[in-house]
Design a protein around this motif. Structure first.
Motif, PDB file in Angstrom:
ATOM      1  N   PHE A  43      47.517  48.947  42.290  1.00 47.46           N
ATOM      2  CA  PHE A  43      48.329  47.841  43.105  1.00 47.46           C
ATOM      3  C   PHE A  43      49.580  48.697  43.713  1.00 47.46           C
ATOM      4  O   PHE A  43      49.980  48.400  44.793  1.00 47.46           O
ATOM      5  CB  PHE A  43      48.759  46.562  42.441  1.00 47.46           C
ATOM      6  CG  PHE A  43      49.619  45.843  43.237  1.00 47.46           C
ATOM      7  CD1 PHE A  43      48.970  45.008  44.468  1.00 47.46           C
ATOM      8  CD2 PHE A  43      50.829  45.340  43.201  1.00 47.46           C
ATOM      9  CE1 PHE A  43      49.580  44.077  45.278  1.00 47.46           C
ATOM     10  CE2 PHE A  43      51.882  44.519  44.057  1.00 47.46           C
ATOM     11  CZ  PHE A  43      50.583  43.816  45.015  1.00 47.46           C
ATOM     12  N   ALA A  44      50.308  49.392  42.597  1.00 47.25           N
ATOM     13  CA  ALA A  44      51.594  50.127  42.972  1.00 47.25           C
ATOM     14  C   ALA A  44      51.113  51.085  44.374  1.00 47.25           C
ATOM     15  O   ALA A  44      51.890  51.514  45.157  1.00 47.25           O
ATOM     16  CB  ALA A  44      51.981  50.863  42.017  1.00 47.25           C
ATOM     17  N   GLN A  45      49.867  51.614  44.366  1.00 44.15           N
ATOM     18  CA  GLN A  45      49.367  52.547  45.441  1.00 44.15           C
ATOM     19  C   GLN A  45      48.817  51.983  46.525  1.00 44.15           C
ATOM     20  O   GLN A  45      48.257  52.776  47.327  1.00 44.15           O
ATOM     21  CB  GLN A  45      48.645  53.725  44.700  1.00 44.15           C
ATOM     22  CG  GLN A  45      49.457  54.663  43.782  1.00 44.15           C
ATOM     23  CD  GLN A  45      48.209  55.361  42.815  1.00 44.15           C
ATOM     24  OE1 GLN A  45      47.215  55.473  43.062  1.00 44.15           O
ATOM     25  NE2 GLN A  45      49.034  56.108  41.825  1.00 44.15           N
ATOM     26  N   VAL A  46      48.851  50.797  46.691  1.00 44.84           N
ATOM     27  CA  VAL A  46      47.645  50.126  47.642  1.00 44.84           C
ATOM     28  C   VAL A  46      48.352  50.111  49.162  1.00 44.84           C
ATOM     29  O   VAL A  46      49.497  50.403  49.292  1.00 44.84           O
ATOM     30  CB  VAL A  46      47.487  48.589  47.352  1.00 44.84           C
ATOM     31  CG1 VAL A  46      48.881  47.844  47.858  1.00 44.84           C
ATOM     32  CG2 VAL A  46      46.244  47.787  47.993  1.00 44.84           C
ATOM     33  N   THR A  47      47.412  50.353  50.039  1.00 45.91           N
ATOM     34  CA  THR A  47      47.983  50.467  51.662  1.00 45.91           C
ATOM     35  C   THR A  47      47.023  49.392  52.286  1.00 45.91           C
ATOM     36  O   THR A  47      46.046  48.866  51.631  1.00 45.91           O
ATOM     37  CB  THR A  47      47.333  51.732  52.167  1.00 45.91           C
ATOM     38  OG1 THR A  47      45.809  51.876  52.112  1.00 45.91           O
ATOM     39  CG2 THR A  47      47.949  52.980  51.209  1.00 45.91           C
ATOM     40  N   ASN A  49      44.792  49.582  54.366  1.00 47.32           N
ATOM     41  CA  ASN A  49      43.138  49.893  54.491  1.00 47.32           C
ATOM     42  C   ASN A  49      42.656  49.732  53.104  1.00 47.32           C
ATOM     43  O   ASN A  49      41.273  49.118  53.051  1.00 47.32           O
ATOM     44  CB  ASN A  49      43.269  51.206  54.816  1.00 47.32           C
ATOM     45  CG  ASN A  49      43.698  51.596  56.412  1.00 47.32           C
ATOM     46  OD1 ASN A  49      43.505  50.827  57.028  1.00 47.32           O
ATOM     47  ND2 ASN A  49      43.813  52.771  56.553  1.00 47.32           N
ATOM     48  N   LYS A  50      43.371  49.925  52.107  1.00 51.59           N
ATOM     49  CA  LYS A  50      42.761  49.819  50.556  1.00 51.59           C
ATOM     50  C   LYS A  50      42.813  48.431  50.125  1.00 51.59           C
ATOM     51  O   LYS A  50      41.933  48.047  49.195  1.00 51.59           O
ATOM     52  CB  LYS A  50      43.429  50.667  49.481  1.00 51.59           C
ATOM     53  CG  LYS A  50      43.243  52.213  50.076  1.00 51.59           C
ATOM     54  CD  LYS A  50      44.016  52.946  48.818  1.00 51.59           C
ATOM     55  CE  LYS A  50      43.870  54.437  49.110  1.00 51.59           C
ATOM     56  NZ  LYS A  50      44.583  55.147  48.199  1.00 51.59           N
ATOM     57  N   LEU A  51      43.735  47.564  50.501  1.00 49.94           N
ATOM     58  CA  LEU A  51      43.923  46.099  50.002  1.00 49.94           C
ATOM     59  C   LEU A  51      42.556  45.361  50.075  1.00 49.94           C
ATOM     60  O   LEU A  51      42.242  44.740  48.976  1.00 49.94           O
ATOM     61  CB  LEU A  51      45.070  45.555  50.735  1.00 49.94           C
ATOM     62  CG  LEU A  51      45.490  44.125  50.246  1.00 49.94           C
ATOM     63  CD1 LEU A  51      45.815  44.065  48.704  1.00 49.94           C
ATOM     64  CD2 LEU A  51      46.547  43.529  51.145  1.00 49.94           C
ATOM     65  N   PRO A  52      41.870  45.339  51.031  1.00 47.49           N
ATOM     66  CA  PRO A  52      40.473  44.582  51.066  1.00 47.49           C
ATOM     67  C   PRO A  52      39.525  45.021  49.877  1.00 47.49           C
ATOM     68  O   PRO A  52      39.164  44.002  49.240  1.00 47.49           O
ATOM     69  CB  PRO A  52      39.842  44.685  52.268  1.00 47.49           C
ATOM     70  CG  PRO A  52      41.017  45.116  53.233  1.00 47.49           C
ATOM     71  CD  PRO A  52      41.925  45.980  52.317  1.00 47.49           C
ATOM     72  N   ASP A  53      39.565  46.148  49.430  1.00 46.98           N
ATOM     73  CA  ASP A  53      38.707  46.771  48.522  1.00 46.98           C
ATOM     74  C   ASP A  53      39.141  46.324  47.154  1.00 46.98           C
ATOM     75  O   ASP A  53      38.626  45.754  46.155  1.00 46.98           O
ATOM     76  CB  ASP A  53      38.828  48.334  48.379  1.00 46.98           C
ATOM     77  CG  ASP A  53      37.985  48.641  49.564  1.00 46.98           C
ATOM     78  OD1 ASP A  53      37.106  48.117  50.095  1.00 46.98           O
ATOM     79  OD2 ASP A  53      38.122  49.890  49.946  1.00 46.98           O
ATOM     80  N   ILE A  54      40.489  46.477  46.714  1.00 44.43           N
ATOM     81  CA  ILE A  54      41.096  45.815  45.596  1.00 44.43           C
ATOM     82  C   ILE A  54      40.979  44.520  45.555  1.00 44.43           C
ATOM     83  O   ILE A  54      40.601  43.922  44.388  1.00 44.43           O
ATOM     84  CB  ILE A  54      42.542  46.591  45.634  1.00 44.43           C
ATOM     85  CG1 ILE A  54      42.917  46.457  43.953  1.00 44.43           C
ATOM     86  CG2 ILE A  54      43.696  45.886  46.320  1.00 44.43           C
ATOM     87  CD1 ILE A  54      44.380  47.223  43.698  1.00 44.43           C
ATOM     88  N   ASP A  68      47.917  38.680  53.204  1.00 42.56           N
ATOM     89  CA  ASP A  68      47.902  40.066  52.597  1.00 42.56           C
ATOM     90  C   ASP A  68      49.102  40.595  53.092  1.00 42.56           C
ATOM     91  O   ASP A  68      49.737  41.676  52.300  1.00 42.56           O
ATOM     92  CB  ASP A  68      46.993  40.614  53.581  1.00 42.56           C
ATOM     93  CG  ASP A  68      45.482  40.524  53.203  1.00 42.56           C
ATOM     94  OD1 ASP A  68      45.039  40.016  52.298  1.00 42.56           O
ATOM     95  OD2 ASP A  68      44.543  41.005  53.856  1.00 42.56           O
ATOM     96  N   SER A  69      50.102  40.193  54.079  1.00 37.39           N
ATOM     97  CA  SER A  69      51.304  40.742  54.311  1.00 37.39           C
ATOM     98  C   SER A  69      52.488  40.591  53.079  1.00 37.39           C
ATOM     99  O   SER A  69      53.219  41.505  52.865  1.00 37.39           O
ATOM    100  CB  SER A  69      52.089  40.221  55.684  1.00 37.39           C
ATOM    101  OG  SER A  69      51.912  38.782  55.279  1.00 37.39           O
ATOM    102  N   PHE A  70      52.193  39.672  52.398  1.00 33.66           N
ATOM    103  CA  PHE A  70      53.008  39.189  51.164  1.00 33.66           C
ATOM    104  C   PHE A  70      52.732  40.357  50.238  1.00 33.66           C
ATOM    105  O   PHE A  70      53.716  40.936  49.617  1.00 33.66           O
ATOM    106  CB  PHE A  70      52.765  37.845  50.568  1.00 33.66           C
ATOM    107  CG  PHE A  70      53.255  37.611  49.119  1.00 33.66           C
ATOM    108  CD1 PHE A  70      54.664  37.167  49.031  1.00 33.66           C
ATOM    109  CD2 PHE A  70      52.300  37.830  48.031  1.00 33.66           C
ATOM    110  CE1 PHE A  70      55.441  36.837  47.903  1.00 33.66           C
ATOM    111  CE2 PHE A  70      53.003  37.862  46.906  1.00 33.66           C
ATOM    112  CZ  PHE A  70      54.369  37.459  46.825  1.00 33.66           C
ATOM    113  N   TRP A  71      51.428  40.613  49.840  1.00 36.12           N
ATOM    114  CA  TRP A  71      50.955  41.660  48.889  1.00 36.12           C
ATOM    115  C   TRP A  71      51.706  43.029  49.302  1.00 36.12           C
ATOM    116  O   TRP A  71      52.199  43.937  48.413  1.00 36.12           O
ATOM    117  CB  TRP A  71      49.517  41.553  48.466  1.00 36.12           C
ATOM    118  CG  TRP A  71      49.159  40.327  48.231  1.00 36.12           C
ATOM    119  CD1 TRP A  71      48.249  39.340  48.865  1.00 36.12           C
ATOM    120  CD2 TRP A  71      49.663  39.772  46.696  1.00 36.12           C
ATOM    121  NE1 TRP A  71      48.137  38.213  48.130  1.00 36.12           N
ATOM    122  CE2 TRP A  71      48.940  38.450  46.803  1.00 36.12           C
ATOM    123  CE3 TRP A  71      50.241  39.932  45.748  1.00 36.12           C
ATOM    124  CZ2 TRP A  71      48.770  37.581  45.744  1.00 36.12           C
ATOM    125  CZ3 TRP A  71      50.448  39.101  44.667  1.00 36.12           C
ATOM    126  CH2 TRP A  71      49.640  37.954  44.885  1.00 36.12           C
TER     127      TRP A  71
END
Length: 320
Positions: A43-47, A49-54, A68-71
């Motif tokens: 989560f600390a390294q999420v972008t 592009n990667k957020l949907p996958d995580i 998503d903007s909140f996260w």
């Protein structure tokens, strides 16, 4: 006569140690193979592009009420970044914790064959130390920011007696405690003795499941606090009995002798300030231990026994 008795005692201890080693060897063969999932790092390294996958991999970690903007904004927050960095320092290597959790799960599996090890997922939760571990049948979530060490700057506003156990070594103890609560049945707790026996069961469960931890760690005391309890065990017992507190339903008693506190409340000058908190739990632990020594009862059986059964058949006598 005395040398003969001493010899017999040594033999008994040696036989007992041999049995314990054999048992631990059998338990170790179960191999739960724990693999801790570092969601905190992901989560600390999420972008964007990667957020949907995580989110697909960990849907239970994302509340649907937040967009998503909140996260994404959370990962850029200055305090959150500091939190991530501090967790990464303390938990750069988590292998020792992984090994301890695996040993815990091996022990649970030995005594409860139906047990299926859950996924272990680490996270941060803004130092919400009262909810640092959440256990379900399939998932266990551990908030690593509540285990950075009792002197960590993040814990400045937390009372000393609460932050004393916010360290890495206590993770497996806290996890064992959560499982103890899942496997322990106890009817409505009305009297002080009900509370004592209930928490005594939880502590005995930890005796069995995390024998590699010290007694002080299992109850969350310092060695000095545990020594105080042991030294004053007879006094504590006499106090509870002489004031007829064991079967009292006074709602103030758990706050005095059961709940987390800087000290136990005897209301006696020169005693309270020196005592550790939760001494009712400590005495309940000794009662349950005495019950298990005096009776041919399995761990499963003991965990569902009522207060009267355990107390009346324990033949408990405090250490003098």
């Amino acid at each position: 006569m005395k040398p003969i008795l001493l010899f017999l005692l040594v033999v008994m201890i040696a036989v007992s140690c041999k049995k314990d080693k054999a048992l631990e060897h059998e338990i170790a063969k179960l191999k739960s193979d724990v693999q801790i999932e570092r969601f905190d790092r992901l989560f600390a390294q999420v972008t964007a592009n990667k957020l949907p996958d995580i989110k697909r991999a960990y849907p239970f970690m994302f509340s649907e009420k937040y967009p998503d903007s909140f996260w994404l904004a959370k990962t850029k927050d200055t305090l959150q970044i500091q939190l991530f960095n501090e967790v990464d320092k303390v938990f750069a290597n988590i292998e020792d914790t992984e090994i301890e959790i695996e040993s815990l799960f091996n022990h649970i599996k030995y005594y409860f064959p139906e047990f299926s090890p859950p996924r272990i997922i680490t996270t941060t939760n803004d130092v919400d130390h009262r909810n640092r571990i959440i256990v379900t049948d399939t998932i266990t979530v551990i908030a690593l920011d509540s285990y950075l060490g009792s002197t960590h700057e993040f814990y400045g506003g937390i009372a000393n007696f609460l932050k004393a156990n916010l360290n890495k070594a206590q993770i497996v103890v806290d996890l064992a405690n959560e499982y103890a609560k899942k496997y322990t049945y106890h009817p409505e707790r009305k009297t002080l003795l009900d509370e004592m026996i209930y928490f005594g069961k939880l502590l005995y469960f930890k005796d069995v499941m995390v024998p590699f931890k010290t007694e002080a760690e299992r109850i969350g005391y310092t060695e000095a606090q545990l020594n105080w309890a042991i030294t004053n065990e007879s006094y504590i017992w006499r106090f509870l009995v002489s004031r007829e507190l064991l079967f009292s339903t006074d709602s103030k008693l758990p706050r005095r002798f059961i709940n987390p506190a800087p000290f136990s409340k005897f209301y006696l000058e020169g005693v309270d300030a020196d005592s550790p908190g939760r001494l009712g739990q400590y005495i309940g632990w000794q009662i349950v231990r005495a019950y298990m020594e005096q009776n041919d009862a399995s761990l499963k059986d003991m965990l569902i026994k009522n207060t009267e059964d355990i107390f009346n058949n324990s033949k408990f006598k405090p250490r003098k």
